[in-house]
Design a protein around this motif. Structure first.
Motif, PDB file in Angstrom:
ATOM      1  N   ALA A 159      12.949  33.183  -3.810  1.00 32.49           N
ATOM      2  CA  ALA A 159      11.997  34.198  -4.275  1.00 32.49           C
ATOM      3  C   ALA A 159      10.745  33.552  -4.846  1.00 32.49           C
ATOM      4  CB  ALA A 159      12.661  35.082  -5.339  1.00 32.49           C
ATOM      5  N   GLU A 160      10.713  32.235  -4.888  1.00 36.18           N
ATOM      6  CA  GLU A 160       9.551  31.513  -5.412  1.00 36.18           C
ATOM      7  C   GLU A 160       8.275  31.973  -4.711  1.00 36.18           C
ATOM      8  OE1 GLU A 160       7.825  29.924  -7.881  1.00 36.18           O
ATOM      9  OE2 GLU A 160       9.395  28.382  -7.874  1.00 36.18           O
ATOM     10  N   GLY A 161       7.236  32.235  -5.508  1.00 38.11           N
ATOM     11  CA  GLY A 161       5.930  32.549  -4.954  1.00 38.11           C
ATOM     12  C   GLY A 161       5.678  34.004  -4.641  1.00 38.11           C
ATOM     13  N   TRP A 162       6.718  34.838  -4.605  1.00 30.87           N
ATOM     14  CA  TRP A 162       6.568  36.209  -4.112  1.00 30.87           C
ATOM     15  C   TRP A 162       6.184  37.214  -5.191  1.00 30.87           C
ATOM     16  CZ3 TRP A 162       6.092  37.685   0.797  1.00 30.87           C
ATOM     17  CH2 TRP A 162       6.483  36.772   1.775  1.00 30.87           C
ATOM     18  N   PHE A 163       5.560  36.753  -6.280  1.00 36.77           N
ATOM     19  CA  PHE A 163       5.178  37.636  -7.381  1.00 36.77           C
ATOM     20  C   PHE A 163       3.739  37.308  -7.784  1.00 36.77           C
ATOM     21  CE2 PHE A 163       9.667  36.757  -7.374  1.00 36.77           C
ATOM     22  CZ  PHE A 163      10.219  38.030  -7.378  1.00 36.77           C
ATOM     23  N   LYS A 181       9.538  43.769  -9.928  1.00 36.87           N
ATOM     24  CA  LYS A 181       9.373  44.619  -8.743  1.00 36.87           C
ATOM     25  C   LYS A 181       7.908  44.996  -8.570  1.00 36.87           C
ATOM     26  CE  LYS A 181      11.075  48.891  -6.613  1.00 36.87           C
ATOM     27  NZ  LYS A 181      11.996  50.061  -6.777  1.00 36.87           N
ATOM     28  N   ARG A 182       7.222  45.300  -9.669  1.00 33.93           N
ATOM     29  CA  ARG A 182       5.801  45.614  -9.603  1.00 33.93           C
ATOM     30  C   ARG A 182       4.995  44.383  -9.180  1.00 33.93           C
ATOM     31  NH1 ARG A 182       4.441  47.538 -15.374  1.00 33.93           N
ATOM     32  NH2 ARG A 182       2.329  47.452 -14.512  1.00 33.93           N
ATOM     33  N   ALA A 183       5.357  43.213  -9.732  1.00 35.65           N
ATOM     34  CA  ALA A 183       4.645  41.983  -9.383  1.00 35.65           C
ATOM     35  C   ALA A 183       4.855  41.630  -7.919  1.00 35.65           C
ATOM     36  CB  ALA A 183       5.108  40.843 -10.286  1.00 35.65           C
TER      37      ALA A 183
END
Length: 338
Positions: A159-163, A181-183
């Motif tokens: 999940a790294e990077g996906w925010f 979830k918003r990020a």
């Protein structure tokens, strides 16, 4: 008959007196024991219990205030429309204004900022430290990563990077997963915009690859004016089949037991993230890239430079040839020149 009329008149007078007294009470200012002050309307708490607690805590000076507030909430039906949460008063208000605040749901808002270039682990730690966040994710970084990929349907190795690193506002008790979830949704929008505006000749095949390369650009320079130039260097290296040879990826992938500055042993130790020993992009992003890095990576600057080295002041020297680059390294890194 005259007695009945008298009773009716007296009843009207009593009702009128009560109504007048109630109107005055509801429009009379109340002052908490101290200002500013916060109070919480708990989820599922009855209106009667809330008014009683306000009275017991000294918010309502007279028992009649509690009576009228309780009655008004029930008779007017507003008690069914109030919102739970934490509220803050910076000045005295009337009971009427207090009710308006509860019905409108003007709860206290907190904020948390994810910094550009943070790793996901740093964002998770910031959430864990925030006293207004409700913690639902596992404390283990690996388990939290897996939980995020599952909950947010992130089809990637990590999940790294996906925010998206930005400031997010939320009321007390919001779950860490809800904020992330918003990020994540914000990153999906920003990445989609950057991908749609990309140059046609980029040597990358998907938004996920753009995200990974943008994370490297983010870690390589904090100078806004340089991001597109750094992205241009990486584009030309990929075009020519050269290795990226970027230190931030090596730092990300090295043994977590090792700390401090990079050493030669780190550069020659092969890992999936060692862009000195492996060609192409690393398997995942290495940080949370911001909008500027995404846009710079999608639209890299034209040029001929294939190398760059830090001046140790936040900017870099760009070189076209290895000979020029080695001179710059000698001056700014090995020799400490200015």
């Amino acid at each position: 008959m005259r007695a009945l009329k008298l009773l009716f008149v007296l009843a009207l007078l009593c009702v009128g007196a009560i109504a007048t007294d109630g109107w005055r009470a509801l429009n009379q200012s109340i002052t908490p024991p101290q200002l500013p002050a916060t109070f919480e309307l708990e989820r599922g708490q009855s209106w009667q219990a809330f008014v009683r607690r306000m009275r017991d805590q000294g918010w309502l000076e007279h028992s009649r205030d509690a009576f009228y507030l309780r009655a008004w909430g029930r008779l007017d039906g507003q008690a069914r429309r109030i919102h739970s949460g934490e509220y803050r008063l910076d000045e005295a208000v009337t009971l009427s204004e207090l009710m308006d605040m509860l019905v409108a749901g003007r709860v206290v808002q907190y904020d948390i900022t994810f910094i550009e270039g943070w790793r996901l682990s740093e964002a998770l730690e910031a959430l864990r430290r925030h006293e207004a966040v409700r913690h639902t994710l596992p404390e283990s970084a690996g388990e939290a990563d897996a939980a995020l990929r599952d909950a947010l349907e992130i089809d990637a190795e990590s999940a790294e990077g996906w925010f998206l690193p930005e400031t997010y506002r939320f009321p007390r008790g919001t779950a860490d997963l809800s904020i992330l979830k918003r990020a994540h949704a914000a990153m999906q929008r920003a990445l989609s915009d950057a991908w749609d505006a990309r140059r046609d000749d980029l040597p990358i095949d998907s938004p996920a690859e753009l995200l990974t390369l943008a994370s490297i650009v983010e870690k390589e320079t904090g100078a806004v004016a340089e991001r597109a130039r750094v992205a241009g260097v990486f584009k030309r290296r990929l075009d020519r089949g050269m290795r990226l040879q970027t230190d931030p990826t090596v730092l990300y992938g090295r043994d977590p037991e090792r700390s401090g500055r990079l050493r030669r042993v780190d550069l020659v130790t092969d890992t999936p993230y060692n862009t000195y020993t492996r060609g192409g992009l690393p398997p995942t992003p290495i940080c949370l890239p911001g909008r500027a890095a995404l846009n710079a990576t999608a639209q890299p600057a034209e040029g001929t430079a294939l190398y760059f080295v830090s001046r140790n002041d936040g900017t870099h020297v760009f070189s076209d040839t290895l000979i020029e680059h080695n001179r710059a390294v000698d001056r700014y890194q090995r020799g400490g020149g200015q």
